[in-house]
Design a protein around this motif. Structure first.
Motif, mmCIF file in Angstrom:
data_model
loop_
_atom_site.group_PDB
_atom_site.id
_atom_site.type_symbol
_atom_site.label_atom_id
_atom_site.label_comp_id
_atom_site.label_asym_id
_atom_site.label_seq_id
_atom_site.Cartn_x
_atom_site.Cartn_y
_atom_site.Cartn_z
ATOM 1 N N ALA A 225 -1.608 -10.314 -5.419
ATOM 2 C CA ALA A 225 -0.356 -9.902 -4.757
ATOM 3 C C ALA A 225 0.416 -8.929 -5.664
ATOM 4 O O ALA A 225 0.972 -7.927 -5.205
ATOM 5 N N HIS A 226 0.435 -9.228 -6.947
ATOM 6 C CA HIS A 226 1.104 -8.324 -7.900
ATOM 7 C C HIS A 226 0.419 -6.963 -7.918
ATOM 8 O O HIS A 226 1.062 -5.903 -7.897
ATOM 9 N N TRP A 227 -0.923 -6.986 -7.924
ATOM 10 C CA TRP A 227 -1.720 -5.747 -7.924
ATOM 11 C C TRP A 227 -1.427 -4.914 -6.668
ATOM 12 O O TRP A 227 -1.188 -3.704 -6.752
ATOM 13 N N ALA A 228 -1.415 -5.582 -5.508
ATOM 14 C CA ALA A 228 -1.169 -4.859 -4.250
ATOM 15 C C ALA A 228 0.270 -4.328 -4.200
ATOM 16 O O ALA A 228 0.521 -3.223 -3.702
ATOM 17 N N GLY A 229 1.203 -5.117 -4.725
ATOM 18 C CA GLY A 229 2.601 -4.675 -4.760
ATOM 19 C C GLY A 229 2.763 -3.432 -5.615
ATOM 20 O O GLY A 229 3.523 -2.515 -5.280
ATOM 21 N N ARG A 230 2.004 -3.390 -6.699
ATOM 22 C CA ARG A 230 2.049 -2.230 -7.602
ATOM 23 C C ARG A 230 1.512 -0.978 -6.883
ATOM 24 O O ARG A 230 2.035 0.128 -7.039
ATOM 25 N N LEU A 231 0.461 -1.172 -6.062
ATOM 26 C CA LEU A 231 -0.085 -0.040 -5.296
ATOM 27 C C LEU A 231 0.958 0.484 -4.313
ATOM 28 O O LEU A 231 1.095 1.702 -4.128
ATOM 29 N N ALA A 232 1.674 -0.450 -3.667
ATOM 30 C CA ALA A 232 2.713 -0.031 -2.711
ATOM 31 C C ALA A 232 3.785 0.791 -3.433
ATOM 32 O O ALA A 232 4.271 1.796 -2.904
ATOM 33 N N ALA A 233 4.117 0.372 -4.648
ATOM 34 C CA ALA A 233 5.098 1.143 -5.429
ATOM 35 C C ALA A 233 4.526 2.516 -5.785
ATOM 36 O O ALA A 233 5.244 3.524 -5.773
ATOM 37 N N ASP A 234 3.215 2.570 -6.071
ATOM 38 C CA ASP A 234 2.568 3.853 -6.376
ATOM 39 C C ASP A 234 2.689 4.817 -5.185
ATOM 40 O O ASP A 234 2.869 6.019 -5.378
#
Ligand SMILES: C[S@@+](CC[C@H](N)C(=O)[O-])C[C@H]1O[C@@H](n2cnc3c(N)ncnc32)[C@H](O)[C@@H]1O
Length: 254
Positions: A225-234
């Protein structure tokens, strides 16, 4: 930002059918048709005098095809066949064109699949064998190690409906057909890109597939979830990049 190679499912299957060079009146086969994403373009290409056959072994997918194309089935322009791609019920030389997209990795006997497709082609007929190379997916992320684990883990993951899985199938296609006895083989490669995770984008679906698979790969829900959230921020910061390679072989029978 714009790219003409942005993933578009309808356009992709139209492009596959264009590579097949189907002529009006042809008799063509979608070998491993799934839910029939290539069928509309194939029906257009063969015209009123031609015929399309859609083969798959999965009853659920064929029911989907039957409900969406009931008019074409009633008009005998489309026939739906439930069978194994390795042992089709067709006679030698029956088809002008065979399209087989994203099916090869699912079977253990890949050479036998190519031989079966070749058997049912008429002399001079064409096989388009196409495959994504899931292990070659490019995904920009600051978490290099976790991204590699997810991408490679997904590529090699065998789904319940597959007898086998090979995430590198795209890059292995040229070798598979090189000595299969075709008169000629033309290789094609395409790269599809996405710059965001918007609904309907390939990248958006793909990131969800990775997140769903993560627990099986030993990755916690929290980490993914943290990884996917980081992608959304990217995406918001304009740093997101995703690319999906596809390789195809247009094989002509002598
Ligand atoms: C990834 S899907 C591709 C579907 C379609 N060609 C497309 O591009 O959308 C692979 C399909 O191959 C079918 N398949 C896999 N192994 C098969 C086999 N041995 N015999 C018949 N169909 C098979 C599956 O049921 C599935 O519908």
């Amino acid at each position: 930002m714009h790219s003409s190679q942005k993933w578009d499912t309808v356009r992709f299957h139209e492009a596959l059918v264009e590579l097949c060079e189907i002529k009006s009146g042809n008799h063509v086969l979608d070998l491993g048709c799934g839910i029939g994403r290539s069928l509309a373009a194939m029906l257009d290409a063969v015209g009123g005098e031609g015929k399309v056959v859609a083969l798959d072994r999965m009853a659920r997918s064929l029911a989907d095809v039957a409900s969406r194309f009931d008019r074409e089935i009633n008009d005998a322009r489309l026939e739906v066949v439930q069978a194994d791609v390795l042992a089709t019920p067709f006679r030698d030389g029956q088809f002008d064109v065979v399209l087989c997209q994203n099916v090869v990795e699912c079977v253990n006997e890949r050479e036998a699949l190519v031989a079966e497709a070749k058997r049912i082609l008429r002399p001079g007929g064409r096989l388009l064998l196409g495959h994504h190379d899931f292990d070659g997916i490019i995904l920009a992320s600051e978490d290099r190690d976790l991204t590699r684990r997810l991408v490679h883990g997904f590529a090699d993951h065998k789904q319940a409906w597959q007898d086998a899985a090979e995430g590198r199938m795209g890059r292995l296609l040229p070798g598979l057909v090189a000595n299969a006895g075709f008169a000629s083989v033309e290789l094609e490669a395409k790269l599809f890109v996405d710059f965001d995770l918007s609904p309907g984008s390939y990248a958006g679906d793909y990131v969800r597939w990775l997140a769903d698979l993560a627990p099986e790969l030993g990755i916690s829900d929290e980490d993914v979830a943290h990884w996917a959230g980081r992608l959304a921020a990217d995406v918001a910061e304009g740093r997101f990049f995703f690319a999906l390679p596809w390789i195809g072989a247009v094989c002509r029978k002598s």
